[in-house]
Design an enzyme around this catalytic site. Structure first.
Site, PDB file in Angstrom:
ATOM      1  N   HIS A  54      -4.881  -9.080  14.753  1.00 41.06           N
ATOM      2  CA  HIS A  54      -4.960  -7.823  13.995  1.00 41.06           C
ATOM      3  C   HIS A  54      -5.791  -8.089  12.740  1.00 41.06           C
ATOM      4  O   HIS A  54      -5.535  -9.044  12.028  1.00 41.06           O
ATOM      5  CB  HIS A  54      -3.524  -7.395  13.640  1.00 41.06           C
ATOM      6  CG  HIS A  54      -3.386  -6.122  12.880  1.00 41.06           C
ATOM      7  ND1 HIS A  54      -4.344  -5.140  12.851  1.00 41.06           N
ATOM      8  CD2 HIS A  54      -2.358  -5.649  12.126  1.00 41.06           C
ATOM      9  CE1 HIS A  54      -3.918  -4.137  12.100  1.00 41.06           C
ATOM     10  NE2 HIS A  54      -2.723  -4.421  11.647  1.00 41.06           N
ATOM     11  N   HIS A  95       0.812  -1.225   0.000  1.00 38.84           N
ATOM     12  CA  HIS A  95       0.000   0.000   0.000  1.00 38.84           C
ATOM     13  C   HIS A  95       0.842   1.272   0.000  1.00 38.84           C
ATOM     14  O   HIS A  95       0.665   2.185   0.796  1.00 38.84           O
ATOM     15  CB  HIS A  95      -1.105  -0.002   1.071  1.00 38.84           C
ATOM     16  CG  HIS A  95      -0.680  -0.126   2.522  1.00 38.84           C
ATOM     17  ND1 HIS A  95       0.259   0.680   3.100  1.00 38.84           N
ATOM     18  CD2 HIS A  95      -1.111  -0.947   3.505  1.00 38.84           C
ATOM     19  CE1 HIS A  95       0.392   0.360   4.381  1.00 38.84           C
ATOM     20  NE2 HIS A  95      -0.427  -0.628   4.636  1.00 38.84           N
ATOM     21  N   HIS A 153       5.569  -9.794  10.766  1.00 39.36           N
ATOM     22  CA  HIS A 153       6.374  -9.629   9.540  1.00 39.36           C
ATOM     23  C   HIS A 153       7.851  -9.755   9.909  1.00 39.36           C
ATOM     24  O   HIS A 153       8.287  -9.231  10.933  1.00 39.36           O
ATOM     25  CB  HIS A 153       6.187  -8.236   8.925  1.00 39.36           C
ATOM     26  CG  HIS A 153       4.813  -7.928   8.446  1.00 39.36           C
ATOM     27  ND1 HIS A 153       4.270  -8.483   7.313  1.00 39.36           N
ATOM     28  CD2 HIS A 153       3.875  -7.086   8.932  1.00 39.36           C
ATOM     29  CE1 HIS A 153       3.052  -7.999   7.129  1.00 39.36           C
ATOM     30  NE2 HIS A 153       2.782  -7.148   8.105  1.00 39.36           N
ATOM     31  N   GLU A 182      -6.096  -6.458   9.920  1.00 39.06           N
ATOM     32  CA  GLU A 182      -5.655  -5.964   8.606  1.00 39.06           C
ATOM     33  C   GLU A 182      -5.475  -7.145   7.642  1.00 39.06           C
ATOM     34  O   GLU A 182      -5.004  -8.216   8.037  1.00 39.06           O
ATOM     35  CB  GLU A 182      -4.348  -5.168   8.752  1.00 39.06           C
ATOM     36  CG  GLU A 182      -4.060  -4.336   7.507  1.00 39.06           C
ATOM     37  CD  GLU A 182      -2.962  -3.287   7.715  1.00 39.06           C
ATOM     38  OE1 GLU A 182      -2.324  -3.292   8.777  1.00 39.06           O
ATOM     39  OE2 GLU A 182      -2.773  -2.464   6.801  1.00 39.06           O
ATOM     40  N   ASP A 224      -3.447  -8.197   5.460  1.00 40.98           N
ATOM     41  CA  ASP A 224      -2.202  -8.958   5.251  1.00 40.98           C
ATOM     42  C   ASP A 224      -2.071 -10.095   6.258  1.00 40.98           C
ATOM     43  O   ASP A 224      -1.270 -11.013   6.061  1.00 40.98           O
ATOM     44  CB  ASP A 224      -0.957  -8.046   5.271  1.00 40.98           C
ATOM     45  CG  ASP A 224      -0.907  -7.120   6.467  1.00 40.98           C
ATOM     46  OD1 ASP A 224      -1.971  -6.778   7.022  1.00 40.98           O
ATOM     47  OD2 ASP A 224       0.210  -6.720   6.863  1.00 40.98           O
ATOM     48  N   TYR A 242      10.208  -0.030   8.761  1.00 37.11           N
ATOM     49  CA  TYR A 242       8.844  -0.476   9.058  1.00 37.11           C
ATOM     50  C   TYR A 242       8.193   0.448  10.083  1.00 37.11           C
ATOM     51  O   TYR A 242       7.069   0.915   9.907  1.00 37.11           O
ATOM     52  CB  TYR A 242       8.872  -1.922   9.576  1.00 37.11           C
ATOM     53  CG  TYR A 242       7.493  -2.505   9.739  1.00 37.11           C
ATOM     54  CD1 TYR A 242       6.893  -3.227   8.721  1.00 37.11           C
ATOM     55  CD2 TYR A 242       6.773  -2.305  10.912  1.00 37.11           C
ATOM     56  CE1 TYR A 242       5.622  -3.734   8.862  1.00 37.11           C
ATOM     57  CE2 TYR A 242       5.497  -2.800  11.060  1.00 37.11           C
ATOM     58  CZ  TYR A 242       4.931  -3.519  10.037  1.00 37.11           C
ATOM     59  OH  TYR A 242       3.657  -4.008  10.178  1.00 37.11           O
ATOM     60  N   HIS A 282      -1.351  -1.886  15.739  1.00 45.87           N
ATOM     61  CA  HIS A 282      -1.316  -0.802  14.810  1.00 45.87           C
ATOM     62  C   HIS A 282      -2.717  -0.231  14.481  1.00 45.87           C
ATOM     63  O   HIS A 282      -2.844   0.900  14.018  1.00 45.87           O
ATOM     64  CB  HIS A 282      -0.588  -1.368  13.575  1.00 45.87           C
ATOM     65  CG  HIS A 282      -0.812  -0.805  12.253  1.00 45.87           C
ATOM     66  ND1 HIS A 282      -0.907  -1.522  11.092  1.00 45.87           N
ATOM     67  CD2 HIS A 282      -0.944   0.481  11.881  1.00 45.87           C
ATOM     68  CE1 HIS A 282      -1.072  -0.754  10.066  1.00 45.87           C
ATOM     69  NE2 HIS A 282      -1.106   0.466  10.486  1.00 45.87           N
ATOM     70  N   ASP A 341       2.188  -6.521  14.572  1.00 48.34           N
ATOM     71  CA  ASP A 341       2.997  -5.610  13.741  1.00 48.34           C
ATOM     72  C   ASP A 341       4.187  -4.998  14.497  1.00 48.34           C
ATOM     73  O   ASP A 341       5.170  -4.587  13.868  1.00 48.34           O
ATOM     74  CB  ASP A 341       2.124  -4.482  13.181  1.00 48.34           C
ATOM     75  CG  ASP A 341       1.321  -4.921  11.954  1.00 48.34           C
ATOM     76  OD1 ASP A 341       1.584  -6.028  11.433  1.00 48.34           O
ATOM     77  OD2 ASP A 341       0.446  -4.167  11.513  1.00 48.34           O
TER      78      ASP A 341
END
Lengths: 397, 54
Positions: free
Chosen positions: A77, A23, A222, A79, A81, A191, A144, A163
């Protein structure tokens, strides 16, 4: 590939070697979506992967245990991903309950058809026993997203930090001590700067809570898992959450006919007279991802644009829009730029954006009509010296 | 004075403390905070805050 965190706890995620645009974040090193499998009397999967890679996640889980054995799928989370693979995973695991907090449930219901899912809603401090090990949940709002949480396994001193402490970094290895430390800290910094810089305050509160836990291993969602360099990444985060200044000056600019660039060079030369890291960044040749990473810990910044159509260069406007949203703090600086006939736009507009960003402005904008004179370039050099002198004050901190 | 909670992240505005980092002095009632003020934790506006019923 070694995927074992602890006996019976394995990484089952996906290495995304080829992703280069996350993104807008230019992921030059790719990324990973880390999911984890805990095998105990009951089995739990911690987080999923991007939707398109769910089959790879399922294959990895199946290499350890049958899908019928999965009792819990924890979503830290919402999100995509991490959550994108949940519909596929929940459909494949007939006995799994989706474990998350109430806010996360609301977010997941907005993303996916969850009508067939069994839910296990947890609150901050709740625990689930897997047999010999416990999952303990810690809400971490804005680290996040509002629904974000950590999952902690006290028996293993293992923190699934989602994250936080992550890196967009695809590699053959899963652990921090299998990679050069400077490389992974730099990736963690990029990051932090590009994903969560604006949430320094909630992150510092979360770190204070995490410091109360006994931690031997931090498994983010990640990048590499921290086990040998936890102290290093913790100390780095403690600096980043307050955008702690280092002796660094950034000259950030866009140019039309090289007049603003000449001013930028003079400012840089002034700063270079001091013992500082003076960086020269043309926004048309450096991606905004790199800009954000460099801005995170600079002490001082000069930002320049010529006047174009009574405004500023759109490439710089885009970068400033991005930086303003990331809310860097603790910076001093000034605006500069050339103009033709209108005193609107250009340095005036940059100055106003810098005010919005709460950058402490140490002087009025520097302006050159059409082309900077030698006198004006000396003014630029002097202003650069002021930035250099100020930034040098952070040496040795 | 009345406290307000951010519906998004759960941060609580306590008028006795204010939000000095954003220039809101201690003793400022929520109603008197400027409209362009943002939640210091998550960045949403005043419209996303709710009164905490005592």
């Amino acid at each position: 590939m070694n995927t074992t965190l602890k006996e019976g706890i394995n990484w089952v995620g996906y290495i995304d070697w080829t992703v280069r645009d996350f993104h807008g974040y230019k992921t030059e090193s790719g990324s990973t979506y880390n999911a984890y499998l805990i095998q105990d009397e009951k089995c739990a999967v911690i987080d999923a992967v991007k939707g398109s890679f769910v089959e790879k996640l399922i294959e990895r889980i199946k290499s350890h245990t049958a899908l019928e054995n999965i009792n819990y799928v924890v979503c830290n989370h919402a999100e995509p991903d991490h959550s994108g693979g949940l519909p596929g995973l929940m459909a494949a695991c007939p006995n799994a309950e989706l474990v998350c907090n109430e806010k996360c449930k609301v977010a997941l219901e907005k993303h996916f058809d969850t009508s067939e899912w069994k839910w296990y809603i947890v609150e901050d401090g709740d625990t689930i026993s897997l047999g010999t090990r416990t999952l303990s949940f810690i809400n971490t709002p804005m680290v996040h997203w509002p629904e974000s949480m950590f999952t902690y396994v006290p028996e293993e001193k293992l923190l699934f930090s989602m994250d936080a402490f992550g890196q967009h970094y695809a590699s053959a290895f899963r652990f921090d001590d299998e990679e050069p430390l400077d490389v992974i800290i730099q990736e963690a910094k990029a990051y932090y700067a590009n994903i969560v810089m604006l949430y320094g305050r909630p992150i510092s509160q979360t770190m204070a809570r995490a410091a109360e836990l006994e931690i031997e291993m931090i498994a983010p969602s990640h990048g590499v898992i921290w086990r040998s360099h936890i102290k290093d990444v913790f100390e780095a985060y403690q600096k980043w959450v307050i955008c702690k200044p280092t002796p660094k000056v950034i000259v950030l600019y866009a140019t039309m006919w090289k007049a603003t660039e000449q001013m930028a060079e003079a400012i840089l030369e002034g700063a270079q007279e001091f013992a500082v890291e003076a960086q020269f960044i043309n926004v048309d040749t450096t991606h905004m991802t790199r800009v954000a990473t460099e801005v995170l810990d600079c002490a001082a910044i000069a930002i320049g644009s010529p006047t174009l159509n009574n405004g500023i260069m759109p490439s710089l406007a885009g970068v400033l829009c991005y930086l303003r949203g990331l809310r860097p703090t603790n910076k001093k600086g000034f605006a500069f730029g050339s103009y033709g006939w209108s005193r609107r736009g250009g340095a005036t507009e940059v100055n106003s954006v810098m005010e919005d960003m709460k950058i402490e402005l140490i002087q009025e904008p520097l302006r050159a009509q059409y082309v900077p004179t030698p006198e004006l370039l000396e003014e630029c050099r002097e202003a650069g010296r002021d930035l250099g002198r100020y930034a040098q004050g952070f040496s040795g901190e | 004075m009345k406290k307000y909670i951010c519906d998004v992240c759960g941060w609580i505005y306590d008028p006795e403390i204010g939000d000095p980092d954003s220039g809101i002095a201690p003793g400022t009632a929520f109603e008197d905070i400027p409209d362009d003020w943002e939640c210091p934790e998550c960045g949403v506006g005043k419209e996303d805050f709710s009164l905490i019923e005592e």
